[in-house]
Design an enzyme around this catalytic site. Structure first.
Site, mmCIF file in Angstrom:
data_model
loop_
_atom_site.group_PDB
_atom_site.id
_atom_site.type_symbol
_atom_site.label_atom_id
_atom_site.label_comp_id
_atom_site.label_asym_id
_atom_site.label_seq_id
_atom_site.Cartn_x
_atom_site.Cartn_y
_atom_site.Cartn_z
ATOM 1 N N HIS A 164 30.760 31.870 40.025
ATOM 2 C CA HIS A 164 31.284 31.052 38.926
ATOM 3 C C HIS A 164 30.159 30.661 37.974
ATOM 4 O O HIS A 164 28.976 30.825 38.294
ATOM 5 C CB HIS A 164 31.967 29.783 39.468
ATOM 6 C CG HIS A 164 33.320 30.048 40.055
ATOM 7 N ND1 HIS A 164 33.482 30.476 41.350
ATOM 8 C CD2 HIS A 164 34.572 29.959 39.528
ATOM 9 C CE1 HIS A 164 34.773 30.639 41.607
ATOM 10 N NE2 HIS A 164 35.458 30.332 40.516
ATOM 11 N N LYS A 168 29.783 24.726 37.409
ATOM 12 C CA LYS A 168 30.688 24.372 38.521
ATOM 13 C C LYS A 168 29.945 23.497 39.527
ATOM 14 O O LYS A 168 28.829 23.812 39.933
ATOM 15 C CB LYS A 168 31.232 25.632 39.195
ATOM 16 C CG LYS A 168 32.314 25.342 40.247
ATOM 17 C CD LYS A 168 33.006 26.627 40.684
ATOM 18 C CE LYS A 168 34.012 26.381 41.795
ATOM 19 N NZ LYS A 168 35.092 25.452 41.383
ATOM 20 N N GLY A 174 37.391 26.662 45.651
ATOM 21 C CA GLY A 174 38.663 26.469 46.341
ATOM 22 C C GLY A 174 39.371 27.794 46.581
ATOM 23 O O GLY A 174 40.031 27.988 47.603
#
Length: 275
Positions: A164, A168, A174
């Protein structure tokens, strides 16, 4: 006809509040909600000290032509609240939604199983979807990745790598935890005991039960997830890469439309998507 006309059309519109409205996901939700004729944006919520508190939505996200003002508290008059805020904010929002009888669509994530269990309690009072990811592709990946793990059997080691953007704040994602959970459920592993988060130092030989979890943080990466399956003789790689945050925002809005009017219960994305 008795079921036609303006009143019927109004009943089809979903009145939505967006929590975490000034965040990366929140701004895309504002934009897509304002462009959707089946959605009425009625509230935009942020934490009380947020620097954009009191601003109009159009000032926060120019693509969202709305005069709704950023506020700090969920109020009545909402069918569904979509939440992409923070773990602490989600808990407070869920309790408030219970009091007001408002359906919950939650996209906030954290590697905290007790927190997830606490959030899930709201499903006894209001309809709730708490998704690690709202994209059709990722949810299909979860299902297929689990089937692949079962079919390949004990001779294949499983490792999960997610990537990511460098903003983040939580790891692993998740979505990565969701993929791992699906695999664990399918092949009888324990998601709390058998996941290994990175490796460093003299960690010893890899055990047969462990599933490695690895997080990359780099540039502007929106979402990259790969499951590796490797035996002594071959390796498979199963990858999903998001091209736009809108795939998640559109999925969350689709979920809000789906959950309106449903009875209080905990729903999965497999229910929403018919998987």
């Amino acid at each position: 006809s008795p079921q036609g006309g303006f009143g019927y059309l109004l009943s089809m519109v979903v009145k939505v509040a967006i929590s975490g409205a000034a965040g990366r996901m929140g701004r895309r939700l504002l934009s897509l909600a304002c462009a959707d004729k089946e959605v009425e944006l009625v509230q935009a919520i942020e934490y009380a000290e947020h620097p954009l508190m009191g601003k109009k939505v159009r000032e926060v996200e120019p693509e969202a032509q709305s005069d709704v003002v950023i506020t700090s508290t969920l109020e009545s008059g909402v069918d569904v609240v979509i939440d992409f805020s923070s773990p602490q904010g989600t808990l407070a929002l869920a309790k408030r939604a219970e009091q007001l009888g408002i359906a919950l669509v939650i996209g906030t994530t954290a590697k905290d199983f007790a927190w997830r269990a606490e959030v899930k309690k709201s499903a006894a009072v209001v309809p709730l979807v708490h998704a690690h990811n709202f994209s059709l592709g990722v949810n299909l990946m979860c299902k297929v990745a689990a089937q692949m793990a079962k079919s390949l059997g004990e001779d294949f080691d499983i490792e999960i790598v997610e990537g990511h953007h460098h903003h983040k704040v939580d790891a692993p994602s998740g979505t990565a935890l969701g993929i791992a959970t699906s695999i664990c459920q399918e092949i009888g592993r324990d998601v709390e005991k058998d996941l290994v988060y990175g490796r460093e130092g003299q960690v010893g030989k890899r055990t047969k039960r462990e599933i490695g979890m690895h997080a990359l943080r780099m540039g502007s990466e929106i979402g990259l997830h790969t499951v590796y399956y490797a035996s002594e003789y071959e390796r498979l790689e199963f990858t999903h890469r998001a091209s736009s945050r809108d795939v998640f925002a559109a999925g969350a809005i689709r979920t809000a439309k789906w959950i309106k009017g449903k009875p209080a219960a905990y729903y999965e994305m497999t229910n929403v998507l018919g998987l």
